[in-house]
Design an enzyme around this catalytic site. Structure first.
Site, PDB file in Angstrom:
ATOM      1  N   GLY A 140       0.833  -1.195   0.000  1.00 51.22           N
ATOM      2  CA  GLY A 140       0.000   0.000   0.000  1.00 51.22           C
ATOM      3  C   GLY A 140       0.866   1.243   0.000  1.00 51.22           C
ATOM      4  O   GLY A 140       2.002   1.220   0.493  1.00 51.22           O
ATOM      5  N   GLN A 146       3.288   9.935   0.831  1.00 50.33           N
ATOM      6  CA  GLN A 146       4.557   9.200   0.966  1.00 50.33           C
ATOM      7  C   GLN A 146       5.517   9.468  -0.195  1.00 50.33           C
ATOM      8  O   GLN A 146       6.704   9.184  -0.083  1.00 50.33           O
ATOM      9  CB  GLN A 146       4.295   7.689   1.077  1.00 50.33           C
ATOM     10  CG  GLN A 146       3.587   7.308   2.378  1.00 50.33           C
ATOM     11  CD  GLN A 146       3.408   5.819   2.476  1.00 50.33           C
ATOM     12  OE1 GLN A 146       2.432   5.269   1.968  1.00 50.33           O
ATOM     13  NE2 GLN A 146       4.346   5.145   3.128  1.00 50.33           N
ATOM     14  N   CYS A 169       5.504   0.136   7.456  1.00 53.01           N
ATOM     15  CA  CYS A 169       5.222   1.272   6.579  1.00 53.01           C
ATOM     16  C   CYS A 169       6.483   1.618   5.803  1.00 53.01           C
ATOM     17  O   CYS A 169       7.566   1.663   6.371  1.00 53.01           O
ATOM     18  CB  CYS A 169       4.776   2.470   7.414  1.00 53.01           C
ATOM     19  SG  CYS A 169       4.429   3.946   6.447  1.00 53.01           S
ATOM     20  N   LEU A 170       6.341   1.857   4.509  1.00 56.76           N
ATOM     21  CA  LEU A 170       7.507   2.190   3.683  1.00 56.76           C
ATOM     22  C   LEU A 170       8.171   3.494   4.144  1.00 56.76           C
ATOM     23  O   LEU A 170       9.340   3.710   3.868  1.00 56.76           O
ATOM     24  CB  LEU A 170       7.104   2.297   2.204  1.00 56.76           C
ATOM     25  CG  LEU A 170       6.635   0.988   1.553  1.00 56.76           C
ATOM     26  CD1 LEU A 170       6.128   1.250   0.144  1.00 56.76           C
ATOM     27  CD2 LEU A 170       7.741  -0.053   1.540  1.00 56.76           C
ATOM     28  N   HIS A 185      -4.784   1.913   7.247  1.00 55.54           N
ATOM     29  CA  HIS A 185      -3.420   2.447   7.323  1.00 55.54           C
ATOM     30  C   HIS A 185      -3.226   3.572   6.296  1.00 55.54           C
ATOM     31  O   HIS A 185      -2.677   4.631   6.624  1.00 55.54           O
ATOM     32  CB  HIS A 185      -2.427   1.297   7.068  1.00 55.54           C
ATOM     33  CG  HIS A 185      -0.987   1.683   7.047  1.00 55.54           C
ATOM     34  ND1 HIS A 185      -0.070   1.230   7.985  1.00 55.54           N
ATOM     35  CD2 HIS A 185      -0.282   2.472   6.201  1.00 55.54           C
ATOM     36  CE1 HIS A 185       1.120   1.741   7.706  1.00 55.54           C
ATOM     37  NE2 HIS A 185       1.027   2.493   6.621  1.00 55.54           N
ATOM     38  N   GLU A 186      -3.679   3.332   5.060  1.00 54.23           N
ATOM     39  CA  GLU A 186      -3.454   4.327   3.993  1.00 54.23           C
ATOM     40  C   GLU A 186      -4.319   5.568   4.196  1.00 54.23           C
ATOM     41  O   GLU A 186      -3.866   6.691   3.940  1.00 54.23           O
ATOM     42  CB  GLU A 186      -3.710   3.712   2.616  1.00 54.23           C
ATOM     43  CG  GLU A 186      -2.818   2.518   2.250  1.00 54.23           C
ATOM     44  CD  GLU A 186      -1.341   2.706   2.528  1.00 54.23           C
ATOM     45  OE1 GLU A 186      -0.851   3.852   2.498  1.00 54.23           O
ATOM     46  OE2 GLU A 186      -0.664   1.701   2.812  1.00 54.23           O
ATOM     47  N   HIS A 207      -2.694   7.900   6.500  1.00 55.32           N
ATOM     48  CA  HIS A 207      -1.650   8.729   5.865  1.00 55.32           C
ATOM     49  C   HIS A 207      -2.236  10.039   5.327  1.00 55.32           C
ATOM     50  O   HIS A 207      -1.575  11.076   5.342  1.00 55.32           O
ATOM     51  CB  HIS A 207      -1.003   7.982   4.689  1.00 55.32           C
ATOM     52  CG  HIS A 207       0.146   7.098   5.078  1.00 55.32           C
ATOM     53  ND1 HIS A 207       1.287   7.565   5.680  1.00 55.32           N
ATOM     54  CD2 HIS A 207       0.340   5.762   4.920  1.00 55.32           C
ATOM     55  CE1 HIS A 207       2.135   6.560   5.886  1.00 55.32           C
ATOM     56  NE2 HIS A 207       1.578   5.444   5.436  1.00 55.32           N
TER      57      HIS A 207
END
Ligand code: NI
Length: 172
Positions: A45, A50, A87-88, A129-130, A133
């Site tokens: 994701g 990000q 998370c990236l 989660h997204e 963000h």
């Protein structure tokens, strides 16, 4: 084109993002770039902030089912589930996070159609989660204060751009 992934400590990750008002070539290109960037980083994701864009656009690919969510909103959350998450933008770190087990979400797709998604488990977790963000929320904000103190050093290392390696699982 593969884009730079912003990390913990970058302001762009902490801002509330703006809704998409028009689906044009720049939005289509952004979605394409996000998929490329997400796959390159082995993520499941990615949210536009990000890659440095405070726009309400999310890409998710859980179990080879790629979806684009524009202006996504959770309409209903059911149950509770605790599982490890990464998370990236917080590379190397995985922590247990409690989320709803099932969500019903609405979004717009690239054709401008409103879509409704009912998701459970990992997919439900990725959506939550997204969407976080897009509000400037990171998964580390949802772990306990005590745990946050325990991993303070690791968080500082990530923020400083150092790599920590605890796990190589999928990240969001
Ligand atoms: Ni993330």
């Amino acid at each position: 084109m593969i884009q730079k992934i912003y990390r913990l400590g970058d302001d762009v990750l902490r801002k509330s993002s703006e809704p998409v008002t028009q689906i044009d070539d720049s939005i289509r290109q952004l979605a394409k770039d996000m998929f490329e960037t997400m796959y390159k980083a082995n993520g499941v994701g990615l949210a536009a902030p990000q890659i440095g864009r405070n726009i309400r656009l999310v890409t998710i690919d859980v179990e080879s089912n790629p979806i684009i969510l524009i202006n996504p909103e959770i309409k209903k959350s059911v149950g509770k589930d605790t599982a490890e998450e990464g998370c990236l933008s917080v590379p190397g770190l995985r922590e247990k996070v409690q989320r709803a087990n099932k969500v019903i979400a609405f979004a717009i797709d690239l054709e401008g159609n409103t879509i409704e998604i009912t998701a459970e488990g990992l997919m439900a977790r990725a959506i939550q989660h997204e969407i976080d963000h897009l509000e400037g929320i990171l998964f580390i904000d949802r772990i306990s204060k005590a745990r946050k103190i325990q991993i303070k050093r690791e968080l500082e290392m990530i923020q400083a751009g150092e790599n920590i390696q605890r796990s190589d699982d999928e990240e969001e």
